[in-house]
Design a protein around this motif. Sequence first.
Motif, PDB file in Angstrom:
ATOM      1  N   ARG A 170       0.494   4.447   0.821  1.00  0.00           N
ATOM      2  CA  ARG A 170       0.270   3.007   0.722  1.00  0.00           C
ATOM      3  C   ARG A 170      -1.191   2.634   0.990  1.00  0.00           C
ATOM      4  O   ARG A 170      -1.688   1.659   0.436  1.00  0.00           O
ATOM      5  CB  ARG A 170       1.177   2.273   1.711  1.00  0.00           C
ATOM      6  CG  ARG A 170       2.655   2.379   1.372  1.00  0.00           C
ATOM      7  CD  ARG A 170       3.502   1.727   2.438  1.00  0.00           C
ATOM      8  NE  ARG A 170       4.921   1.789   2.132  1.00  0.00           N
ATOM      9  CZ  ARG A 170       5.865   1.282   2.927  1.00  0.00           C
ATOM     10  NH1 ARG A 170       5.525   0.709   4.072  1.00  0.00           N
ATOM     11  NH2 ARG A 170       7.143   1.364   2.577  1.00  0.00           N
ATOM     12  N   ARG A 171      -1.848   3.385   1.826  1.00  0.00           N
ATOM     13  CA  ARG A 171      -3.253   3.093   2.117  1.00  0.00           C
ATOM     14  C   ARG A 171      -4.178   3.488   0.971  1.00  0.00           C
ATOM     15  O   ARG A 171      -5.121   2.774   0.659  1.00  0.00           O
ATOM     16  CB  ARG A 171      -3.684   3.825   3.396  1.00  0.00           C
ATOM     17  CG  ARG A 171      -3.164   3.223   4.680  1.00  0.00           C
ATOM     18  CD  ARG A 171      -3.638   4.026   5.874  1.00  0.00           C
ATOM     19  NE  ARG A 171      -3.242   3.394   7.134  1.00  0.00           N
ATOM     20  CZ  ARG A 171      -3.457   3.922   8.319  1.00  0.00           C
ATOM     21  NH1 ARG A 171      -4.051   5.115   8.432  1.00  0.00           N
ATOM     22  NH2 ARG A 171      -3.075   3.282   9.406  1.00  0.00           N
ATOM     23  N   GLU A 172      -3.884   4.631   0.350  1.00  0.00           N
ATOM     24  CA  GLU A 172      -4.836   5.213  -0.581  1.00  0.00           C
ATOM     25  C   GLU A 172      -4.450   5.092  -2.053  1.00  0.00           C
ATOM     26  O   GLU A 172      -5.328   4.946  -2.909  1.00  0.00           O
ATOM     27  CB  GLU A 172      -5.033   6.697  -0.244  1.00  0.00           C
ATOM     28  CG  GLU A 172      -5.561   6.943   1.162  1.00  0.00           C
ATOM     29  CD  GLU A 172      -5.680   8.420   1.491  1.00  0.00           C
ATOM     30  OE1 GLU A 172      -5.422   9.268   0.593  1.00  0.00           O
ATOM     31  OE2 GLU A 172      -6.013   8.740   2.645  1.00  0.00           O
ATOM     32  N   ILE A 173      -3.175   5.180  -2.350  1.00  0.00           N
ATOM     33  CA  ILE A 173      -2.734   5.385  -3.731  1.00  0.00           C
ATOM     34  C   ILE A 173      -1.975   4.198  -4.312  1.00  0.00           C
ATOM     35  O   ILE A 173      -2.233   3.785  -5.452  1.00  0.00           O
ATOM     36  CB  ILE A 173      -1.833   6.648  -3.831  1.00  0.00           C
ATOM     37  CG1 ILE A 173      -2.550   7.882  -3.271  1.00  0.00           C
ATOM     38  CG2 ILE A 173      -1.385   6.872  -5.273  1.00  0.00           C
ATOM     39  CD1 ILE A 173      -3.811   8.256  -4.022  1.00  0.00           C
ATOM     40  N   HIS A 198      -8.646  -2.988  -2.861  1.00  0.00           N
ATOM     41  CA  HIS A 198      -8.886  -1.558  -3.069  1.00  0.00           C
ATOM     42  C   HIS A 198      -8.458  -1.192  -4.483  1.00  0.00           C
ATOM     43  O   HIS A 198      -7.480  -1.725  -4.997  1.00  0.00           O
ATOM     44  CB  HIS A 198      -8.090  -0.754  -2.039  1.00  0.00           C
ATOM     45  CG  HIS A 198      -8.091   0.728  -2.269  1.00  0.00           C
ATOM     46  ND1 HIS A 198      -9.254   1.460  -2.412  1.00  0.00           N
ATOM     47  CD2 HIS A 198      -7.063   1.620  -2.378  1.00  0.00           C
ATOM     48  CE1 HIS A 198      -8.953   2.733  -2.603  1.00  0.00           C
ATOM     49  NE2 HIS A 198      -7.640   2.855  -2.591  1.00  0.00           N
ATOM     50  N   TYR A 238      -6.506   0.726  -6.163  1.00  0.00           N
ATOM     51  CA  TYR A 238      -5.370   1.645  -6.074  1.00  0.00           C
ATOM     52  C   TYR A 238      -5.128   2.332  -7.422  1.00  0.00           C
ATOM     53  O   TYR A 238      -5.145   1.677  -8.469  1.00  0.00           O
ATOM     54  CB  TYR A 238      -4.101   0.890  -5.687  1.00  0.00           C
ATOM     55  CG  TYR A 238      -4.114   0.309  -4.292  1.00  0.00           C
ATOM     56  CD1 TYR A 238      -3.850   1.105  -3.185  1.00  0.00           C
ATOM     57  CD2 TYR A 238      -4.376  -1.048  -4.086  1.00  0.00           C
ATOM     58  CE1 TYR A 238      -3.854   0.567  -1.908  1.00  0.00           C
ATOM     59  CE2 TYR A 238      -4.376  -1.594  -2.814  1.00  0.00           C
ATOM     60  CZ  TYR A 238      -4.120  -0.774  -1.734  1.00  0.00           C
ATOM     61  OH  TYR A 238      -4.121  -1.308  -0.465  1.00  0.00           O
ATOM     62  N   LEU A 271      -9.491   2.189   5.224  1.00  0.00           N
ATOM     63  CA  LEU A 271      -9.951   3.391   4.521  1.00  0.00           C
ATOM     64  C   LEU A 271     -11.345   3.816   4.966  1.00  0.00           C
ATOM     65  O   LEU A 271     -11.878   4.797   4.457  1.00  0.00           O
ATOM     66  CB  LEU A 271      -9.941   3.141   3.010  1.00  0.00           C
ATOM     67  CG  LEU A 271      -8.564   3.061   2.357  1.00  0.00           C
ATOM     68  CD1 LEU A 271      -8.688   2.645   0.901  1.00  0.00           C
ATOM     69  CD2 LEU A 271      -7.816   4.382   2.488  1.00  0.00           C
ATOM     70  N   ARG A 290       0.175   6.995   4.294  1.00  0.00           N
ATOM     71  CA  ARG A 290      -1.041   7.416   3.588  1.00  0.00           C
ATOM     72  C   ARG A 290      -0.985   7.009   2.117  1.00  0.00           C
ATOM     73  O   ARG A 290      -1.996   6.557   1.555  1.00  0.00           O
ATOM     74  CB  ARG A 290      -1.213   8.924   3.709  1.00  0.00           C
ATOM     75  CG  ARG A 290      -2.477   9.435   3.019  1.00  0.00           C
ATOM     76  CD  ARG A 290      -2.663  10.914   3.233  1.00  0.00           C
ATOM     77  NE  ARG A 290      -3.857  11.397   2.566  1.00  0.00           N
ATOM     78  CZ  ARG A 290      -4.262  12.659   2.555  1.00  0.00           C
ATOM     79  NH1 ARG A 290      -3.573  13.575   3.211  1.00  0.00           N
ATOM     80  NH2 ARG A 290      -5.352  13.011   1.914  1.00  0.00           N
TER      81      ARG A 290
END
Length: 227
Positions: free
Chosen positions: A84-87, A162, A164, A114, A82
């Motif tokens: 790595r996907r979002e932050i 993204h 980040y 996402l 999570r």
Amino acid sequence: MIHIENVGKSFTLHNQGGVTIPVMAGAALSVAPGECVGLTGASGAGKSTLMRMVYGNYLATGGTLVVGDLDVTQALPREIIRLRREILGYVSQFLRVVPRVPTLDVVAEPLLVLGAARDKAEARAAELLARLNIPVRLWSLSPTTFSGGEQQRVNIARGFAHDYPALLLDEPTASLDAANREVVLQLIEEAKARGAAILGIFHDEGARARLCDRLVDVTDFTPRVAA
């Protein structure tokens, strides 16, 4: 945004009788939102090792390593995924993708996972690929067939798809021509301006001087050897 305190790392050589080699001890630094911190030190000093610990590829053998509100040293695998996907984005020196996946999809993937609409994800991917001078005729092809410089630019596009909150950059301008180097520097400056916390390795002295607010010499974290 990134806070490292008293972090250590050692490697165990299982094929050499289980010998343990300490490679880092007492690592400590922080990166605030909108700040770029550059890691310096000779080859082999531990710059990439520290970055891989931040990303969760290597498990620290001590200390705390917090990204956002997650201590990576204690995190469960699903929490790392999570993160790595979002932050936490990571632009490494090498592009690693599934063969035969079109370049446009490779770059759009961070947004698609996402939940972004495909048209918006592809539009963002196309914007970045065009900006990084990847010809449109290549977008439907797998980047595994591209030159090293083209693969590097695809990797950068994917890393910036993204927004980040935190970014790890490992030699993002290496081997780029002057025009594409300038594009990458601008992308990093834009990420700083929107508040991303950036930890990077920049052997390009001009890039380091332009982007980094502070430098941290990882040689300071080399374990002391008893006499």
